[in-house]
Design a protein around this motif. Sequence first.
Motif, PDB file in Angstrom:
ATOM      1  N   GLU A 232       6.493  23.341  33.252  1.00  0.00           N
ATOM      2  CA  GLU A 232       6.796  21.908  33.191  1.00  0.00           C
ATOM      3  C   GLU A 232       6.548  21.445  31.772  1.00  0.00           C
ATOM      4  OE1 GLU A 232       4.539  18.513  35.386  1.00  0.00           O
ATOM      5  OE2 GLU A 232       4.712  18.227  33.220  1.00  0.00           O
ATOM      6  N   PRO A 236       9.314  13.155  29.024  1.00  0.00           N
ATOM      7  CA  PRO A 236       9.200  11.844  28.377  1.00  0.00           C
ATOM      8  C   PRO A 236       9.239  10.711  29.403  1.00  0.00           C
ATOM      9  CG  PRO A 236      11.446  12.647  28.191  1.00  0.00           C
ATOM     10  CD  PRO A 236      10.655  13.731  28.879  1.00  0.00           C
ATOM     11  N   ASN A 237       9.012   9.513  28.921  1.00  0.00           N
ATOM     12  CA  ASN A 237       9.038   8.342  29.789  1.00  0.00           C
ATOM     13  C   ASN A 237      10.283   7.528  29.495  1.00  0.00           C
ATOM     14  OD1 ASN A 237       6.439   9.126  30.645  1.00  0.00           O
ATOM     15  ND2 ASN A 237       5.562   8.116  28.843  1.00  0.00           N
ATOM     16  N   HIS A 246       5.639  14.321  23.149  1.00  0.00           N
ATOM     17  CA  HIS A 246       6.765  14.872  23.902  1.00  0.00           C
ATOM     18  C   HIS A 246       7.491  15.936  23.086  1.00  0.00           C
ATOM     19  CE1 HIS A 246       6.461  10.700  25.769  1.00  0.00           C
ATOM     20  NE2 HIS A 246       6.017  11.546  26.669  1.00  0.00           N
ATOM     21  N   TYR A 272       9.385  16.602  34.032  1.00  0.00           N
ATOM     22  CA  TYR A 272       8.779  15.632  34.947  1.00  0.00           C
ATOM     23  C   TYR A 272       8.769  14.264  34.263  1.00  0.00           C
ATOM     24  CZ  TYR A 272       5.134  13.753  38.111  1.00  0.00           C
ATOM     25  OH  TYR A 272       4.409  13.011  39.013  1.00  0.00           O
ATOM     26  N   GLY A 274       8.632  10.400  33.233  1.00  0.00           N
ATOM     27  CA  GLY A 274       7.879   9.186  33.543  1.00  0.00           C
ATOM     28  C   GLY A 274       8.937   8.131  33.855  1.00  0.00           C
ATOM     29  N   TYR A 448      -0.488   7.552  38.780  1.00  0.00           N
ATOM     30  CA  TYR A 448      -0.055   8.766  38.069  1.00  0.00           C
ATOM     31  C   TYR A 448      -0.681  10.014  38.700  1.00  0.00           C
ATOM     32  CZ  TYR A 448       0.540  11.691  33.792  1.00  0.00           C
ATOM     33  OH  TYR A 448       0.861  12.662  32.883  1.00  0.00           O
ATOM     34  N   ASP A 452       0.969  13.148  40.859  1.00  0.00           N
ATOM     35  CA  ASP A 452       0.841  14.542  40.415  1.00  0.00           C
ATOM     36  C   ASP A 452       0.325  15.447  41.538  1.00  0.00           C
ATOM     37  OD1 ASP A 452       1.768  15.486  37.948  1.00  0.00           O
ATOM     38  OD2 ASP A 452       0.251  14.351  36.834  1.00  0.00           O
ATOM     39  N   TYR A 470       1.579  23.561  32.808  1.00  0.00           N
ATOM     40  CA  TYR A 470       1.846  22.176  32.417  1.00  0.00           C
ATOM     41  C   TYR A 470       1.665  22.098  30.908  1.00  0.00           C
ATOM     42  CZ  TYR A 470       1.143  20.583  37.286  1.00  0.00           C
ATOM     43  OH  TYR A 470       1.232  20.381  38.635  1.00  0.00           O
ATOM     44  N   VAL A 472       1.181  19.783  28.266  1.00  0.00           N
ATOM     45  CA  VAL A 472       0.855  18.364  28.096  1.00  0.00           C
ATOM     46  C   VAL A 472      -0.239  18.233  27.026  1.00  0.00           C
ATOM     47  CG1 VAL A 472       0.125  16.260  29.303  1.00  0.00           C
ATOM     48  CG2 VAL A 472       1.292  18.046  30.589  1.00  0.00           C
ATOM     49  N   GLN A 476      -4.585  14.518  27.693  1.00  0.00           N
ATOM     50  CA  GLN A 476      -4.602  14.481  29.160  1.00  0.00           C
ATOM     51  C   GLN A 476      -5.406  15.628  29.772  1.00  0.00           C
ATOM     52  OE1 GLN A 476      -0.980  13.382  31.189  1.00  0.00           O
ATOM     53  NE2 GLN A 476      -0.175  12.353  29.388  1.00  0.00           N
TER      54      GLN A 476
HETATM   55  N1  LIG Z   1       2.670  16.430  35.459  1.00  0.00           N
HETATM   56  C1  LIG Z   1       2.396  15.704  34.423  1.00  0.00           C
HETATM   57  N2  LIG Z   1       1.505  14.744  34.516  1.00  0.00           N
HETATM   58  N3  LIG Z   1       3.031  15.936  33.296  1.00  0.00           N
HETATM   59  C2  LIG Z   1       2.888  15.213  32.075  1.00  0.00           C
HETATM   60  C3  LIG Z   1       3.728  13.999  32.022  1.00  0.00           C
HETATM   61  C4  LIG Z   1       3.611  13.277  30.719  1.00  0.00           C
HETATM   62  C5  LIG Z   1       3.836  11.795  30.824  1.00  0.00           C
HETATM   63  N4  LIG Z   1       5.181  11.470  31.161  1.00  0.00           N
HETATM   64  C6  LIG Z   1       3.465  11.146  29.487  1.00  0.00           C
HETATM   65  O1  LIG Z   1       4.325  10.850  28.705  1.00  0.00           O
HETATM   66  O2  LIG Z   1       2.308  10.966  29.208  1.00  0.00           O
END
Ligand SMILES: NC(=[NH2+])NCCC[C@H](N)C(=O)O
Length: 708
Positions: A232, A236-237, A246, A272, A274, A448, A452, A470, A472, A476
């Motif tokens: 994964e 992005p959001n 990202h 995945y 956002g 969030y 998950d 993941y 990330v 996080q």
């Molecule tokens: N499974 C997950 N939480 N993946 C990471 C996602 C990152 C999230 N969209 C962000 O921009 O911070």
Amino acid sequence: MVCQPFTYTFLLRPCFSLRQATKTRGLVPQFSRVRYPSTTVLPLHGRAVPHYPSSSLFALRQPVRTFAAMSSSTGIEELVKRVDGLSLDAISEKYPNCYPENNPFDVLRAHLSNILGGVTGVDTNIIYPNLQWTQGLDKGDIVLAAPSLRLKGKKPDELAKEWTDKFPENDPLFQKPVVSGYFLSFFVQPDPLIKSVIPMIRERGAEYGRNKFLGLRDPKDPSKGQKRIIVEFSSPNIAKPFHAGHLRSTIIGGFLANLYQGAGWDVIRINYLGDWGKQYGLLALAFEKYGDEEALKKDPINHLFHLYVRINTEMTAEKEELAKKKEAGEDIAELEANSLDEQARRYFKKMTDRDPAALDQWKRFRDLSIARYKETYARLNIRFDEYSGESQVSEEAMDKIGKEMEEKGIAKEDNGAMLVNFAELVPGKEGKRLEKPIVRKKDGTALYLTRDISELLGRYEKYKFDHMIYVVASAQDLHLKQLFKIIELLGHKDIAAKCQHINFGLVQGMSTRKGTVKFLDDILRDVADKMHETMKKNEDKYSQVENPEATADTLGISSVMVQDMSGKRINNYTFNMDVMTSFEGDTGPYLQYAHARVSSIRRKANLSDEELATADLTLLTETHAVNIVRLLAQWPDTVQNTLRTLEPTTVLSYLFKMTHALSSSYDHLKVVGSERELMKARMALYDAAHTVLGNGMRLLGLSPVERM
Ligand SMILES: NC(=[NH2+])NCCC[C@H](N)C(=O)O
């Protein structure tokens, strides 16, 4: 921000301290746990004559033949056949996790272990994992730290000397070791190496460096299929900037997916997004107020972003206004009920209640954004198997998990909300460190983390993965630790154990020239422009490039990616456009240049494949030629080591070593202008280097250019 300590004690480095020497367990990833009984080796003046028992275990282990049958292995046979009694089958039977058809170093280590078994009296299976890489070619091809064999009684220095004296004089594959302190450095005999490695690279082409057997569920039985991994990454959001985090996730994730694919895993790439939460209610409101159909279709990502910024500014102003009125003693209840914030909440509620109109609108935003993302990802050679996202997690599934967490005492009510108090669930410091995350808000909405949890279990249901990564940012770290721990507490220890967070540090100083908004497209455009300017400075060369814009684009992308991959993932780095686009230093453009240069030699030499295939490789006698081959031989081992470090820099440092060896060789190994036979032999060498550079660049996700 808390950064995780870097956990790999060694990467490409050999063990140069006793502590490391005794701690490291070899270079080969321990994927398969099969251990074979130790065997007797009788060294006979450098001829190791292995004795292989025909136990029932070996009768079961058919794949060796399958391996050999599945890869044409004439090149590597050249190496093996030099040693009496040595064969590919014998090597893979004797040493675990050994794939000699794919990896010249597996053959070298096996043979060296066989000899050293006799020389030292130590079990060959103890020697094998202690044969390490060297720090540079001047230190040999393989090094052994005498203390790593844990022989008591004698001083390590003395042992090293003694073993060297006993080492066979005329071994077909190794020269007598060189001793320095308690280290024994082994140098490979050039002739067999050259004659095996160059043909091997020709035969295997893009496959050289890949090892499809690592990803088999059962290396003994390919019919049982591949192991499956989910990577994964990117994630992005929607309607928010695609920021540096990202970008790093995209680059690292794309690379990891390629890496596992090359190792024969069945790889599922998931993005995945956002794309869920109250802010998407707000975005929909903004579109109702100020949306522009044309602009949305033309550039959804920017249009949605601008709407989002505009409505957020309005909302902030409104909130301040309300706060002032409240302070002044006014009754703001009605105003609050009609505020943007409240409207957004109501809109999002419609979305979670599956109101068709609301869902349709949101789906359009999402689909248009995905379509645009796909174009950008394509420039980076990335495609996803699934665009998942926070919106795709079903409320029902989350309700179910919520109840389960409550029943199992994992989540508790607190002031109307549900939270997980890890301190009560996990003993010691770890419990405290995991803090007290909320999994259900007072108003019943999920978060969030809640999404998950459901998503992870849903993915397991759907894909039955063997491993999931993941990618990330390390910002996080806590979130992912909480996630994995909750999965464990829910009784899925096995699933949690399959999940891994691949984290990375920050990028500093990243902003585009036109402003501070950091969309991926903007970044790539800026770097491409910069590359274009740099290219123009060399008028002569520039005039020869067919499609300078496209080349500048590729070089720009390479600049960004190489800079990102240069250090260890966890390190922060500064985004520096001048440094990354320079042709000096270990940069993307330099790497591309090195690749293009070999292509250009091939074009100028104008030799056929047939001529290269039949070249007389004994003509390659110069140190420069031998050193290039020694590096080429390391490539499959480098890839295998990368599966352990999971660091792009492991590959990148190898590639730069290769480019340095190449660039220092050109004056010594002229192709054009040399006598015909020599020309063929040298070109065969450079052609092999071209293949390996290209394989490495593609593994990283770069598009190697043939001209620039
Ligand atoms: N499974 C997950 N939480 N993946 C990471 C996602 C990152 C999230 N969209 C962000 O921009 O911070």
